[in-house]
Design a protein around this motif. Sequence first.
Motif, PDB file in Angstrom:
ATOM      1  N   GLY A 217      58.472  32.082  44.645  1.00  0.00           N
ATOM      2  CA  GLY A 217      57.182  31.990  45.311  1.00  0.00           C
ATOM      3  C   GLY A 217      57.245  31.335  46.667  1.00  0.00           C
ATOM      4  N   GLU A 218      58.195  30.409  46.863  1.00  0.00           N
ATOM      5  CA  GLU A 218      58.240  29.654  48.112  1.00  0.00           C
ATOM      6  C   GLU A 218      59.256  30.179  49.112  1.00  0.00           C
ATOM      7  OE1 GLU A 218      58.942  25.801  46.590  1.00  0.00           O
ATOM      8  OE2 GLU A 218      56.868  25.458  46.014  1.00  0.00           O
ATOM      9  N   ASP A 219      60.418  30.636  48.622  1.00  0.00           N
ATOM     10  CA  ASP A 219      61.500  31.042  49.525  1.00  0.00           C
ATOM     11  C   ASP A 219      61.915  32.493  49.370  1.00  0.00           C
ATOM     12  OD1 ASP A 219      61.674  28.370  50.465  1.00  0.00           O
ATOM     13  OD2 ASP A 219      62.899  27.831  48.732  1.00  0.00           O
ATOM     14  N   GLY A 220      61.252  33.223  48.467  1.00  0.00           N
ATOM     15  CA  GLY A 220      61.669  34.590  48.219  1.00  0.00           C
ATOM     16  C   GLY A 220      62.804  34.630  47.202  1.00  0.00           C
ATOM     17  N   PHE A 221      63.193  35.844  46.833  1.00  0.00           N
ATOM     18  CA  PHE A 221      64.237  36.000  45.811  1.00  0.00           C
ATOM     19  C   PHE A 221      65.603  35.825  46.467  1.00  0.00           C
ATOM     20  CE2 PHE A 221      67.069  38.143  42.891  1.00  0.00           C
ATOM     21  CZ  PHE A 221      66.564  37.772  41.655  1.00  0.00           C
ATOM     22  N   ALA A 402      51.860  26.279  35.915  1.00  0.00           N
ATOM     23  CA  ALA A 402      53.015  26.008  36.768  1.00  0.00           C
ATOM     24  C   ALA A 402      53.504  27.246  37.514  1.00  0.00           C
ATOM     25  CB  ALA A 402      54.147  25.420  35.931  1.00  0.00           C
ATOM     26  N   ILE A 403      53.431  28.419  36.864  1.00  0.00           N
ATOM     27  CA  ILE A 403      53.995  29.620  37.497  1.00  0.00           C
ATOM     28  C   ILE A 403      52.948  30.508  38.147  1.00  0.00           C
ATOM     29  CG2 ILE A 403      55.900  29.616  35.853  1.00  0.00           C
ATOM     30  CD1 ILE A 403      54.621  32.000  34.449  1.00  0.00           C
ATOM     31  N   GLY A 404      51.658  30.262  37.842  1.00  0.00           N
ATOM     32  CA  GLY A 404      50.617  31.144  38.377  1.00  0.00           C
ATOM     33  C   GLY A 404      50.599  31.170  39.889  1.00  0.00           C
ATOM     34  N   ILE A 405      50.536  29.993  40.514  1.00  0.00           N
ATOM     35  CA  ILE A 405      50.469  29.926  41.973  1.00  0.00           C
ATOM     36  C   ILE A 405      51.754  30.437  42.629  1.00  0.00           C
ATOM     37  CG2 ILE A 405      50.274  28.353  43.939  1.00  0.00           C
ATOM     38  CD1 ILE A 405      48.290  26.718  42.316  1.00  0.00           C
ATOM     39  N   PRO A 406      52.961  30.018  42.181  1.00  0.00           N
ATOM     40  CA  PRO A 406      54.175  30.556  42.810  1.00  0.00           C
ATOM     41  C   PRO A 406      54.310  32.072  42.709  1.00  0.00           C
ATOM     42  CG  PRO A 406      54.703  28.591  41.561  1.00  0.00           C
ATOM     43  CD  PRO A 406      53.277  28.929  41.242  1.00  0.00           C
ATOM     44  N   LEU A 407      53.985  32.635  41.550  1.00  0.00           N
ATOM     45  CA  LEU A 407      54.110  34.086  41.398  1.00  0.00           C
ATOM     46  C   LEU A 407      53.170  34.842  42.329  1.00  0.00           C
ATOM     47  CD1 LEU A 407      54.521  34.731  37.559  1.00  0.00           C
ATOM     48  CD2 LEU A 407      56.153  35.260  39.373  1.00  0.00           C
ATOM     49  N   ILE A 408      51.898  34.436  42.336  1.00  0.00           N
ATOM     50  CA  ILE A 408      50.941  35.139  43.184  1.00  0.00           C
ATOM     51  C   ILE A 408      51.194  34.801  44.657  1.00  0.00           C
ATOM     52  CG2 ILE A 408      48.494  35.593  43.577  1.00  0.00           C
ATOM     53  CD1 ILE A 408      49.592  36.502  40.879  1.00  0.00           C
ATOM     54  N   SER A 409      51.719  33.613  44.928  1.00  0.00           N
ATOM     55  CA  SER A 409      52.077  33.273  46.308  1.00  0.00           C
ATOM     56  C   SER A 409      53.202  34.151  46.822  1.00  0.00           C
ATOM     57  CB  SER A 409      52.483  31.793  46.407  1.00  0.00           C
ATOM     58  OG  SER A 409      51.376  30.954  46.184  1.00  0.00           O
ATOM     59  N   ALA A 410      54.092  34.578  45.921  1.00  0.00           N
ATOM     60  CA  ALA A 410      55.163  35.493  46.335  1.00  0.00           C
ATOM     61  C   ALA A 410      54.583  36.824  46.809  1.00  0.00           C
ATOM     62  CB  ALA A 410      56.134  35.715  45.171  1.00  0.00           C
ATOM     63  N   VAL A 411      53.543  37.291  46.118  1.00  0.00           N
ATOM     64  CA  VAL A 411      52.850  38.513  46.557  1.00  0.00           C
ATOM     65  C   VAL A 411      52.200  38.279  47.913  1.00  0.00           C
ATOM     66  CG1 VAL A 411      50.993  40.128  45.991  1.00  0.00           C
ATOM     67  CG2 VAL A 411      52.456  39.207  44.173  1.00  0.00           C
ATOM     68  N   PHE A 412      51.548  37.157  48.040  1.00  0.00           N
ATOM     69  CA  PHE A 412      50.877  36.786  49.291  1.00  0.00           C
ATOM     70  C   PHE A 412      51.876  36.732  50.453  1.00  0.00           C
ATOM     71  CE2 PHE A 412      49.517  33.213  52.094  1.00  0.00           C
ATOM     72  CZ  PHE A 412      48.332  33.748  52.568  1.00  0.00           C
ATOM     73  N   ALA A 413      53.031  36.084  50.227  1.00  0.00           N
ATOM     74  CA  ALA A 413      54.041  35.947  51.277  1.00  0.00           C
ATOM     75  C   ALA A 413      54.645  37.299  51.652  1.00  0.00           C
ATOM     76  CB  ALA A 413      55.143  34.988  50.814  1.00  0.00           C
ATOM     77  N   ALA A 414      54.784  38.172  50.653  1.00  0.00           N
ATOM     78  CA  ALA A 414      55.344  39.497  50.944  1.00  0.00           C
ATOM     79  C   ALA A 414      54.427  40.304  51.856  1.00  0.00           C
ATOM     80  CB  ALA A 414      55.569  40.253  49.636  1.00  0.00           C
ATOM     81  N   VAL A 415      53.128  40.045  51.787  1.00  0.00           N
ATOM     82  CA  VAL A 415      52.169  40.781  52.617  1.00  0.00           C
ATOM     83  C   VAL A 415      52.080  40.191  54.026  1.00  0.00           C
ATOM     84  CG1 VAL A 415      49.728  41.398  52.876  1.00  0.00           C
ATOM     85  CG2 VAL A 415      50.819  41.508  50.627  1.00  0.00           C
ATOM     86  N   ILE A 416      52.003  38.862  54.131  1.00  0.00           N
ATOM     87  CA  ILE A 416      51.776  38.264  55.452  1.00  0.00           C
ATOM     88  C   ILE A 416      53.068  37.962  56.186  1.00  0.00           C
ATOM     89  CG2 ILE A 416      49.626  37.228  54.635  1.00  0.00           C
ATOM     90  CD1 ILE A 416      51.066  34.511  54.694  1.00  0.00           C
ATOM     91  N   GLY A 417      54.209  37.949  55.458  1.00  0.00           N
ATOM     92  CA  GLY A 417      55.476  37.641  56.114  1.00  0.00           C
ATOM     93  C   GLY A 417      55.587  36.167  56.460  1.00  0.00           C
ATOM     94  N   HIS A 418      56.505  35.844  57.362  1.00  0.00           N
ATOM     95  CA  HIS A 418      56.734  34.453  57.758  1.00  0.00           C
ATOM     96  C   HIS A 418      56.290  34.245  59.201  1.00  0.00           C
ATOM     97  CE1 HIS A 418      58.992  33.650  54.079  1.00  0.00           C
ATOM     98  NE2 HIS A 418      59.607  34.812  54.268  1.00  0.00           N
ATOM     99  N   GLY A 419      56.096  32.986  59.537  1.00  0.00           N
ATOM    100  CA  GLY A 419      55.663  32.680  60.892  1.00  0.00           C
ATOM    101  C   GLY A 419      54.151  32.579  60.997  1.00  0.00           C
ATOM    102  N   THR A 432      45.282  41.002  48.584  1.00  0.00           N
ATOM    103  CA  THR A 432      46.347  41.581  47.766  1.00  0.00           C
ATOM    104  C   THR A 432      46.708  40.658  46.608  1.00  0.00           C
ATOM    105  OG1 THR A 432      47.236  42.666  49.734  1.00  0.00           O
ATOM    106  CG2 THR A 432      48.670  42.550  47.798  1.00  0.00           C
ATOM    107  N   ALA A 433      46.835  39.362  46.887  1.00  0.00           N
ATOM    108  CA  ALA A 433      47.218  38.407  45.848  1.00  0.00           C
ATOM    109  C   ALA A 433      46.182  38.373  44.728  1.00  0.00           C
ATOM    110  CB  ALA A 433      47.388  37.022  46.464  1.00  0.00           C
ATOM    111  N   ILE A 434      44.903  38.285  45.090  1.00  0.00           N
ATOM    112  CA  ILE A 434      43.853  38.239  44.075  1.00  0.00           C
ATOM    113  C   ILE A 434      43.761  39.571  43.337  1.00  0.00           C
ATOM    114  CG2 ILE A 434      41.348  38.093  43.768  1.00  0.00           C
ATOM    115  CD1 ILE A 434      41.290  35.904  45.844  1.00  0.00           C
ATOM    116  N   GLY A 435      43.980  40.665  44.039  1.00  0.00           N
ATOM    117  CA  GLY A 435      43.962  41.965  43.384  1.00  0.00           C
ATOM    118  C   GLY A 435      45.037  42.084  42.311  1.00  0.00           C
ATOM    119  N   VAL A 436      46.236  41.596  42.610  1.00  0.00           N
ATOM    120  CA  VAL A 436      47.319  41.635  41.629  1.00  0.00           C
ATOM    121  C   VAL A 436      46.999  40.745  40.436  1.00  0.00           C
ATOM    122  CG1 VAL A 436      49.737  41.005  41.226  1.00  0.00           C
ATOM    123  CG2 VAL A 436      49.104  42.255  43.294  1.00  0.00           C
ATOM    124  N   ALA A 437      46.514  39.524  40.698  1.00  0.00           N
ATOM    125  CA  ALA A 437      46.200  38.595  39.608  1.00  0.00           C
ATOM    126  C   ALA A 437      45.095  39.148  38.711  1.00  0.00           C
ATOM    127  CB  ALA A 437      45.789  37.239  40.182  1.00  0.00           C
ATOM    128  N   GLY A 438      44.002  39.612  39.326  1.00  0.00           N
ATOM    129  CA  GLY A 438      42.907  40.157  38.541  1.00  0.00           C
ATOM    130  C   GLY A 438      43.285  41.421  37.805  1.00  0.00           C
TER     131      GLY A 438
END
Length: 460
Positions: A217-221, A402-419, A432-438
Amino acid sequence: MTGRQVAALVVLLASQFMMAADFSVLNVALPEVGTALGFSTGSLQWISTTFALCAAGCTLVFGRVGDYVGRRRIFTAGMAVLAVSSLVGGIAESPAMLLTARTLQGLATAAVTPAALALLTTAFTEPALRTRALGLNSVMMSSGFSVGAILGGFLTDVFSWRWAFFINIPVAVAAILIVPLVVDESRAEKRSRIDLPGAVLITLGLFSAIYGVTRVGEDGFDLVAGASLIAAAVLLGVFWVVQSRTVDALVPVRVLKKPDIAFGNLAALFIFGGETALIFFTGLYVQDVLGLSSLAAGLVLLGIGVGQIIAGTVGPRILQRVPPRTLLGVSLFLQGAFMLPALWATSDTRWLIPLIATQFVNAFFSMTAALSFMVIATSSVDSDMQGMATGMATQSQQVGIAIGIPLISAVFAAVIGHGTVTAAEELNGIHTAIGVAGGCQVVVGLLLWAVLRRKTALPG
């Protein structure tokens, strides 16, 4: 309820609320903590992750130990550790000292939460009273997480981030003094050896799984995340084999194979993981996209808290009319369905009113789902295994959180990228993140309803 039962209920529920709030109370204060103690930006997440690893990884073990040595004894010992660790955290002057305090707080949560729940289920054996007690417990556990974020912001703004630790101390001391007076000791009638290999395997397996998911969720795979997840799969697989061949298993395989236990604990991952992710991304939306204050974000989140409280109050009455298995699947489906309207949120502040309204309904059904899950999980085993059952149920909640935020944050990061990103780009990532979770909650809710709908009565 008798006067003694009421007193027991109050002190146990207060402890559950505090333990749930303790999980998130520092989240909003992380920037100030980092500045005060010299954490780097990249290492700030360990303040939350260290707590989550211990809280989620050790809950089942402490729940089972409580069956053997006494649930009240484990409860009071955990409260003592919480008081000491909160003092250490409040006076911390270095990252190492703070992380030590968070580790001890996580262990205290792992000990206290299943013990308190087991004491509730053994103190209230009459079905209607037990359902009512579990409903109030679910309110405390679920609303504690969202209220903790608001409370942390208030304490930080008005006093100091250190008071996010200090506030635990008087509550813990009061619980240590009062619980022995109003709560009877409870333990399994049949004593057996503690399954140490099983305890080590399940704890290390969950540690590896949560760490791997957090890393993704924080650094990617990356290689470390992949190795952690592979190690988790191997350790949990070996745990299953060991449990099937051990006489005094930590979790007997016959229990793990029960549909109520298996599907109920699976549901808990989505119930609590989805709700915590919704809270997290609502905060981002209100502050980063709409440009409002943290106080405004807290007020928006109050809609979730109110929905949970109302559902916890009327939930036991609903369960008198709707079988728990049916209510579980339907509630999880509706929890996800009322998360999805956030996909149409815009950068206009006028969207706050429908957001609060839909999240209120979402929170209502998340609570009825949580209550159904808890009734099923604790009613499917006999009294000798209540610590194990409540430990497993609590662990599922903690792992989901514990894993909910990191998992959905990974989706979020994949969409917005870095920077650096614009508010519009961040809004797209939130959608996108909320759509995947819901969407996941909707699908799992339908599957649970299809699998469990024909079973209308809990086994004896």
